[in-house]
Structures are given as C-alpha cells and as structure tokens.
Enzyme design. Structure first.
Site, PDB file in Angstrom:
ATOM      1  N   SER A 191       0.829  -1.198   0.000  1.00  0.00           N
ATOM      2  CA  SER A 191       0.000   0.000   0.000  1.00  0.00           C
ATOM      3  C   SER A 191       0.871   1.259   0.000  1.00  0.00           C
ATOM      4  CB  SER A 191      -0.933  -0.061   1.216  1.00  0.00           C
ATOM      5  OG  SER A 191      -1.982   0.846   1.102  1.00  0.00           O
ATOM      6  N   ASP A 335      -9.588  -5.017  -4.702  1.00  0.00           N
ATOM      7  CA  ASP A 335      -9.014  -3.913  -3.923  1.00  0.00           C
ATOM      8  C   ASP A 335      -9.919  -2.684  -4.000  1.00  0.00           C
ATOM      9  OD1 ASP A 335      -7.348  -1.605  -3.153  1.00  0.00           O
ATOM     10  OD2 ASP A 335      -5.678  -3.015  -3.209  1.00  0.00           O
ATOM     11  N   HIS A 367      -8.307  -5.098  -0.183  1.00  0.00           N
ATOM     12  CA  HIS A 367      -7.087  -4.380   0.190  1.00  0.00           C
ATOM     13  C   HIS A 367      -6.483  -4.853   1.506  1.00  0.00           C
ATOM     14  CE1 HIS A 367      -4.298  -1.069  -0.458  1.00  0.00           C
ATOM     15  NE2 HIS A 367      -4.393  -0.787   0.820  1.00  0.00           N
TER      16      HIS A 367
END
Ligand SMILES: *[C@@H]1O[C@H](CO)[C@@H](O)[C@H](O)[C@H]1NC(C)=O
Ligand SMILES: *[C@@H]1O[C@H](CO)[C@@H](O)[C@H](O)[C@H]1NC(C)=O
Length: 435
Positions: A191, A335, A367
C-alpha cells in the site's frame, strides 16, 4: 495507501520526544553540501517492537540505529530524512531488506522512526508483523521515513529518492552496524509502502545507478493517486484522501496556494485537522467524508490545472523509468482503495518496456486481507532473491486465490505471526491460515 487494521496500544513508560521536538530531526543549514545518501548524524536507539507485539512473538533485536541523511525532494532540492536500521540477534550480515511502511500520514510526528523507539506513544500496524517476520529470518531491516521531514505523503518522487538514499546511507555505516558492505538487498512495501518502493524501483536506474537490488515486492499497489482519491472518497478509507492532498501541497507550493484559495473557508479548519492526523486519527475522522464538499467548486476542483499538473508529475507510476530489478507484484482484484485495473495496466506498460515482473492477482481478497495473504508469498520471493536465486526473466501473471496460499510459505512467515494476524483481522483469513 492504508495497510488497514490498526491496533491501539496503551502508552508505555518512558516518554520519547516527538520528531517535531527532537533535535535529531533538524535539517542542517549546509544540507546542500552533502551528497545524496550521506549520513548527517547517527544514533543508537532502544526499540519498541516488543511492546508493539505484546501478546505475539517478540523479535529479538540486538541493536537499532537511526541515521539522518541527505536526500532529494520532489522539486529536486537537497533535504534531510531519517531512517532506522534494525539488527536482530544472530543477524546474517549479508542480507538487507529495505521495508517501506504504510505510515500514510502528512504529519512527521507519525513517522516510523518515532514509532520504532521504545516508549513512543503509537499504534502498531500490520507492517510491524511483516518486519518481525523479516527480522526472524535474520535479515537486517531498514525502514525509512521516506516522506522526508515535512511528510510529503503520496508524493512519489520524494518517496522514491528517500528510499534509495536510505539504502545508500546504510551502506555508509557498515563499520558500526556490522552489515556486510557486499550484502544483498531487496525492497518490500504494501500500500503506502508500495508507493515508496515502486517509485524507488523506477527511479533507481537514473537516480542511484550504482545500487543493485535483488528485487522488490510490491503489494496493494497504488499506481495512480488520483484514481485512489476518487475511489476512496465517501467511503471508509476517505480520510487518506485528505492526508494525501495535504502531503502533496507541502511538496508543491502551487498546490498549497491552490488549497488556500479553493477550500470552502468555513471547512478549512476541519480539512486540515483531518489531513494532519496520524493514520488512525485521519482514518476515523475522515471516514465516509466527501472530500469534494470541502472545495468551492466540488469535484471539478481536482480537475483544475494546478492539482492536475502536480498529480501528473508525482502521482502516476510508470512515468519516470523502468525498473531494472525484478518485481513481485501482488494485488487483490477486489481492492477497494486502488482499482486493480490500474495495476494490470502498470504491469503491462512496464513489461512492454522490458521489466521482469511476477504478478499475482488474488481473485478472492481485498485491500486489507491481501496485505496478509500476499505477504507469505512476498516473503518467500524476497528470501529467494536474498539467497541469490535468479528471478524468472520476463513477465508472468498468475491468478491466485486467498485460500490457495501454500502452507510452506505460511510457515515461513511464522505460525505465531499468522495467528496474530488472524486475530487482527477478526478471523477474515481463509482455511489455509487457520491451522
Ligand atoms: C555542515 O556543517 C556542520 C556544522 O558546521 C559541519 O560539522 C559539517 O562538516 C558540514 N557538512 C558538510 C558536508 O560540509
Ligand atoms: C497518546 O496518543 C493518543 C492518541 O493520539 C493521545 O490521545 C494521548 O493523549 C497520548 N498520550 C500521551 C501520554 O501522550
């Protein structure tokens, strides 16, 4: 941008100075006299990882060092940043992992170098668990405050430069750390941490050509910051949009001026309150907020020339070079922070320019779960690179499913760590993890 789950902890005994009050974080007046990666000052610190992992397995840390070093901001100016090198007991000095955390904040007091110190008042993220897994492999782990001292969150250029210069700095301090000057090294990030790592990988051939990474693992990639803004706006991750815009405005003065004249005056204070928080605070205060409602002209504001030019310069991956090191990319099709089609397109574009990429598309996760499920394969991939095994040439895409993560990799992450992650996720993991 958000690795996800945040574990709040009771504050521990000794007080540690916040970066805003700690002289170690002062940029020297003669910063331009230093070359990129030069160490300005160094110190040894007691670490906080045992406290952060209370209830879980403790990483056995023998020593931890922090370096203030010279790097470069998004405009090309010489600036200082701080990085932390963690050395486990029984460390293998021939292996170094540069782990970029998803600290995801436009406030320097929320930097990892603060959080790593014993006594810091902070919350643990999943990053701590992956760092622990790496330390338990015997690797040296380096983790930079890649946003610089002013916390230019989401600006790709500074994030990449500061990640590369952090590695240069670590190799200038081998006398004290014991790291071998011929150590093999790789990068990893999920991320927000993948943002810094990918930008580092694509800037490396031009900015730090003397570095030879064995590879980089990138999870939950965010190839396009603007697409993230529009995807998360109004939803549970919306707080990151506030911090992201604010971070960019600190990197680009024209965007700071733009915000000043385009934010709705009555909502300005609230905008900056959310935008200036640490990850957990910005996430809770900004959740389900409509970022565009803070602008005089609503959503159209982001399409104005100033924000568009900033996003074009420092918010889109694949526009500043082609990584020469092999990449392992893992991404959940579902995601909900960064659309997976952006990652498909980035992988395709980089592959067409000669990159070597092993791409795992997870058809089950999203995610937050992907941070965990993809991590076992990422760790195994990095381990092979640090062992000197060659990555496969060219590009391949594999469709994987969360439950199909092979048990050998899970074991490598460490059974107890998996159990802790299982707890953090509230049992969201699949059968492969429950055993
Ligand atoms: C920068 O200034 C400090 C303090 O005067 C000095 O000790 C240091 O050597 C200088 N660094 C460089 C690279 O010139
Ligand atoms: C620790 O941080 C929390 C959250 O930011 C804050 O509410 C609390 O007052 C802090 N505690 C100390 C001792 O600074």
């Amino acid at each position: 941008m958000l690795t996800g789950f945040v574990l709040l902890l009771a504050s521990t005994a000794t007080a540690v100075l916040l970066p805003s009050q700690d002289a170690f974080y002062t940029q020297p007046a003669n910063i331009s006299s230093y070359a990129p990666g030069d160490v300005i000052s160094s110190r040894s610190i007691p670490t906080n990882l045992n406290g952060l992992l209370s209830g879980g397995p403790s990483p056995s840390i023998k020593a931890a060092y922090q370096y203030s070093y010279r790097t470069t901001d998004s405009l090309g100016n010489a600036i200082a940043a701080v990085t932390t090198l963690l050395v486990p007991y029984g460390a293998d000095p021939s292996k170094l992992l540069a782990y970029q955390t998803a600290y995801d904040s436009a406030n320097n007091d929320c930097s990892p170098s603060y959080a790593f110190q014993a006594g810091a008042n902070t919350s643990a993220t999943s990053d701590i668990i992956f760092i622990t897994a790496a330390l338990n492999q015997g690797w040296y782990v380096l983790s930079p405050d890649y946003e610089g001292l002013q916390a230019h969150y989401t600006s790709g250029l500074i994030s990449g430069y500061a990640t590369l210069d952090s590695v240069r700095a670590a190799f200038k301090q081998t006398d004290t750390s014991g790291l071998s000057s011929s150590a093999k090294y790789a990068m990893w990030g999920y991320s927000g941490g993948s943002l810094a790592s990918e930008w580092a990988a694509e800037l490396q051939p031009t900015y730090a050509p003397e570095l030879h990474f064995e590879g980089t693992a990138l999870g939950g990639l965010i190839p396009n910051v603007q697409d993230v803004l529009s995807t998360i706006n109004g939803g549970p991750f919306a707080g990151l949009a506030f911090s992201g815009i604010f971070g960019l405005s600190k990197a680009y003065p024209e965007l700071a001026n733009f915000l000043d004249s385009n934010l709705v005056p009555a909502k300005k204070d609230q905008f900056y309150t959310i935008a200036n928080g640490c990850l957990s605070q910005a996430s809770s205060q900004g959740a389900f907020q409509d970022l565009y409602s803070y602008f005089r002209t609503g959503k159209a504001s982001i399409s104005q020339p100033v924000p568009q030019s900033v996003l074009a310069k420092t918010g889109i991956m694949g526009t500043h070079g082609v990584p020469s090191m092999p990449l392992f990319v893992y991404k959940a099709v579902g995601d909900e922070v960064s659309p997976s089609v952006d990652t498909d397109n980035l992988v395709k574009a980089l592959c067409s320019k000669g990159a070597s990429i092993e791409y795992h598309k997870d058809v089950v996760g999203e995610h937050i779960t992907e941070a965990v499920t993809g991590s076992a394969n990422a760790l195994a991939w990095i381990s092979d690179r640090l062992d000197g095994k060659a990555a496969s040439e060219g590009c391949s895409t594999e469709v994987v499913a969360l439950t199909a993560v092979d048990l050998e990799s899970v074991e490598q992450l460490g059974g107890e760590l998996v159990a802790l992650l299982q707890d953090l996720l509230g049992g969201k993991l699949g059968p492969a993890f429950s055993g």
